[in-house]
Scaffold this motif. Structure first.
Motif, mmCIF file in Angstrom:
data_model
loop_
_atom_site.group_PDB
_atom_site.id
_atom_site.type_symbol
_atom_site.label_atom_id
_atom_site.label_comp_id
_atom_site.label_asym_id
_atom_site.label_seq_id
_atom_site.Cartn_x
_atom_site.Cartn_y
_atom_site.Cartn_z
ATOM 1 N N GLU A 171 38.502 90.108 84.652
ATOM 2 C CA GLU A 171 39.753 90.803 84.330
ATOM 3 C C GLU A 171 39.468 92.175 83.705
ATOM 4 O O GLU A 171 40.099 93.176 84.060
ATOM 5 C CB GLU A 171 40.592 89.962 83.364
ATOM 6 C CG GLU A 171 41.262 88.747 83.995
ATOM 7 C CD GLU A 171 41.983 87.887 82.968
ATOM 8 O OE1 GLU A 171 42.699 86.961 83.378
ATOM 9 O OE2 GLU A 171 41.822 88.136 81.739
ATOM 10 N N ILE A 172 38.515 92.187 82.758
ATOM 11 C CA ILE A 172 38.147 93.445 82.101
ATOM 12 C C ILE A 172 37.583 94.425 83.113
ATOM 13 O O ILE A 172 37.863 95.641 83.078
ATOM 14 C CB ILE A 172 37.147 93.198 80.958
ATOM 15 C CG1 ILE A 172 37.772 92.308 79.877
ATOM 16 C CG2 ILE A 172 36.649 94.504 80.363
ATOM 17 C CD1 ILE A 172 38.974 92.922 79.186
ATOM 18 N N ILE A 173 36.789 93.948 84.060
ATOM 19 C CA ILE A 173 36.239 94.813 85.109
ATOM 20 C C ILE A 173 37.358 95.378 85.967
ATOM 21 O O ILE A 173 37.415 96.591 86.247
ATOM 22 C CB ILE A 173 35.225 94.025 85.970
ATOM 23 C CG1 ILE A 173 33.962 93.704 85.157
ATOM 24 C CG2 ILE A 173 34.859 94.809 87.232
ATOM 25 C CD1 ILE A 173 33.001 92.766 85.854
ATOM 26 N N LEU A 174 38.293 94.519 86.392
ATOM 27 C CA LEU A 174 39.373 94.948 87.279
ATOM 28 C C LEU A 174 40.290 95.971 86.609
ATOM 29 O O LEU A 174 40.852 96.852 87.275
ATOM 30 C CB LEU A 174 40.180 93.730 87.723
ATOM 31 C CG LEU A 174 41.211 93.948 88.830
ATOM 32 C CD1 LEU A 174 40.535 94.462 90.100
ATOM 33 C CD2 LEU A 174 41.975 92.661 89.109
ATOM 34 N N GLU A 175 40.421 95.879 85.293
ATOM 35 C CA GLU A 175 41.257 96.837 84.569
ATOM 36 C C GLU A 175 40.630 98.229 84.517
ATOM 37 O O GLU A 175 41.286 99.198 84.119
ATOM 38 C CB GLU A 175 41.515 96.331 83.147
ATOM 39 C CG GLU A 175 42.427 95.103 83.106
ATOM 40 C CD GLU A 175 42.499 94.476 81.721
ATOM 41 O OE1 GLU A 175 41.917 95.053 80.765
ATOM 42 O OE2 GLU A 175 43.122 93.406 81.582
ATOM 43 N N ASN A 176 39.345 98.312 84.886
ATOM 44 C CA ASN A 176 38.630 99.594 84.943
ATOM 45 C C ASN A 176 38.751 100.369 83.621
ATOM 46 O O ASN A 176 39.050 101.559 83.591
ATOM 47 C CB ASN A 176 39.141 100.456 86.100
ATOM 48 C CG ASN A 176 38.175 101.566 86.462
ATOM 49 O OD1 ASN A 176 36.959 101.456 86.248
ATOM 50 N ND2 ASN A 176 38.695 102.662 86.995
ATOM 51 N N ARG A 177 38.482 99.659 82.539
ATOM 52 C CA ARG A 177 38.538 100.299 81.223
ATOM 53 C C ARG A 177 37.380 101.271 81.058
ATOM 54 O O ARG A 177 36.294 101.061 81.628
ATOM 55 C CB ARG A 177 38.478 99.239 80.122
ATOM 56 C CG ARG A 177 39.614 98.245 80.148
ATOM 57 C CD ARG A 177 39.635 97.436 78.864
ATOM 58 N NE ARG A 177 40.626 96.368 78.908
ATOM 59 C CZ ARG A 177 40.992 95.659 77.846
ATOM 60 N NH1 ARG A 177 40.442 95.902 76.656
ATOM 61 N NH2 ARG A 177 41.888 94.690 77.965
ATOM 62 N N PRO A 178 37.536 102.302 80.274
ATOM 63 C CA PRO A 178 36.419 103.221 80.027
ATOM 64 C C PRO A 178 35.321 102.539 79.211
ATOM 65 O O PRO A 178 35.606 101.657 78.393
ATOM 66 C CB PRO A 178 37.064 104.366 79.252
ATOM 67 C CG PRO A 178 38.264 103.759 78.614
ATOM 68 C CD PRO A 178 38.765 102.722 79.568
ATOM 69 N N ILE A 179 34.100 102.945 79.450
ATOM 70 C CA ILE A 179 32.975 102.543 78.599
ATOM 71 C C ILE A 179 32.538 103.798 77.861
ATOM 72 O O ILE A 179 32.010 104.733 78.466
ATOM 73 C CB ILE A 179 31.811 101.942 79.413
ATOM 74 C CG1 ILE A 179 32.280 100.698 80.179
ATOM 75 C CG2 ILE A 179 30.645 101.587 78.495
ATOM 76 C CD1 ILE A 179 31.203 100.069 81.063
ATOM 77 N N GLU A 180 32.776 103.817 76.579
ATOM 78 C CA GLU A 180 32.540 105.011 75.779
ATOM 79 C C GLU A 180 31.304 104.825 74.907
ATOM 80 O O GLU A 180 30.915 103.699 74.578
ATOM 81 C CB GLU A 180 33.762 105.289 74.894
ATOM 82 C CG GLU A 180 35.051 105.441 75.689
ATOM 83 C CD GLU A 180 36.283 105.483 74.799
ATOM 84 O OE1 GLU A 180 36.138 105.223 73.573
ATOM 85 O OE2 GLU A 180 37.386 105.744 75.318
#
Length: 392
Positions: free
Chosen positions: A150-159
């Motif tokens: 789910e976290i991958i699919l949301e394409n969240r930024p990696i900062e």
């Protein structure tokens, strides 16, 4: 540290730098130290980068003290002045996918089950994390995998950000950091905050997918094996090939392969039991035939009979004929083996027969007064060994 190229721009594939020094270590390996580098050295569970400097292969990268050493294949000492570096990008990006995937999956186990990761290893095929928990059910593994994807699919930024020790309290870190001075945080907003010196892509979507492969007990923890990104596709392709091959051999569709294989294994077990029973029955008939043609002593030589066969045959004979001695010899796979047994109404010790037989074949063996067995080299014929045993 924060000025290193692999931290300034994690997506950098090529760079220019000048040579600071060229040395040979205590193992005779040539290395160069550059003014800056995009090559990541081994550390934090992540393997080193590879690539080239002016076309010469970089085969290892290590951080030794303040130096980042680029170990070269071939004539590293020929490098002079400015050099052009090129990363083995598929290898680097694979490591970035796996490392970021580890952060995401680890955070899922913490979020769902308050189970911390105590160690991490990025291997050439699989990635493992050791979870500080006694057991993990299939339901828990499925839930963690779903949450991670789910976290991958949301394409969240990696900062990433650099902070000092005094600023640690401003962040809800997943675990305490072990370093001092400048501290590098890798952050997936509203999900995971962690001190880490590795390389990661710039968004969770670049991890592509996570698939858990299995678990095993490891020193009181549970070791979880998984793959991310391109490795998921590689794993799927491998399993597809294997399943397809099994299905073809079973002449069934792939979806029915497991059921068909289970039927074959069940039938095989029944067949094996029937064969064992038939073999026992044949040995009984063989024992009766040997007894019927003998008087007081059964002596027989065979070809390609196992020690287990000889022992069962001897036991069957002396259990039914308690006043009889049986001497059996077999030549099998370049070795001689023998068994000597007596019925309970016979007083003669079988150990004397073993003491006679073993030196003749450079053999080893043992047993009791009632039954002995041994084996050795084919330096005499099976018939000669049997005759020697009869003459004790």
């Amino acid at each position: 540290m924060k000025d290193l190229l692999y931290y300034q721009d994690v997506m950098l594939r090529e760079f220019d730098a000048h040579i600071i020094s060229k040395e040979t270590d205590e193992f005779g390996r040539h290395y160069v130290v550059l003014s800056n580098t995009a090559f990541y050295p081994t550390g934090g569970g992540q393997p080193h980068d590879t690539g080239t400097l002016n076309g010469i292969e970089v085969i290892d990268v290590e951080k030794v003290g303040v130096e980042i050493r680029h170990y070269m294949q071939g004539h590293a000492l020929e490098l002079e002045g400015f050099v052009h570096g090129t990363l083995n990008w598929p290898r680097r990006f694979d490591h970035m996918q796996q490392h970021a995937g580890q952060h995401i999956l680890t955070a899922a186990f913490v979020e769902l089950f308050d189970a911390q990761t105590v160690s991490f290893h990025l291997g050439s095929e699989h990635v493992t994390i050791d979870i500080a928990i006694d057991t993990l059910t299939e339901q828990q593994l499925t839930a963690a995998e779903i949450r991670a994807n789910e976290i991958i699919l949301e394409n969240r930024p990696i900062e990433t950000t650099w902070i000092t020790e005094n600023e640690l309290s401003d962040f809800n870190l997943r675990k305490e950091v072990a370093v001092t001075g400048d501290i590098r945080l890798v952050i997936i907003p509203d999900y995971d905050y962690n001190g880490c010196g590795g390389t990661h892509p710039t968004s969770t979507g670049q991890v592509n997918a996570i698939k858990i492969l299995g678990t095993e007990k490891m020193k009181g923890n549970v070791r979880v094996s998984f793959v991310c990104g391109q490795r998921v596709l590689n794993e799927l392709a491998m399993r597809k090939r294997v399943l397809g091959d099994v299905a073809r051999q079973l002449s069934v569709p792939e979806v029915d392969a497991a059921t068909a294989l289970a039927k074959i294994l069940s039938a095989q077990k029944h067949t094996e039991k029937a064969l064992v029973a038939a073999k026992e029955e044949l040995l009984t008939y063989e024992a009766k035939a040997l007894v019927s043609s003998s008087s007081g002593l059964v002596a027989a030589a065979f070809q390609q009979r196992t020690m287990q066969d000889l022992q069962k045959l001897a036991r069957t004979i002396v259990s039914e004929q308690e006043d009889m001695v049986t001497l059996l010899v077999s030549e099998s796979e370049g070795k001689l083996q023998f068994v000597a047994a007596r019925g309970k109404h016979v007083s003669k010790s079988m150990k004397a027969i073993a003491e006679k037989a073993l030196p003749l074949i450079n053999g080893k063996g043992g047993g009791s007064d009632q039954m002995v067995q041994g084996g050795g080299e084919c330096i005499i014929s099976k018939e000669d060994l049997l005759e020697a045993m009869q003459n004790v």
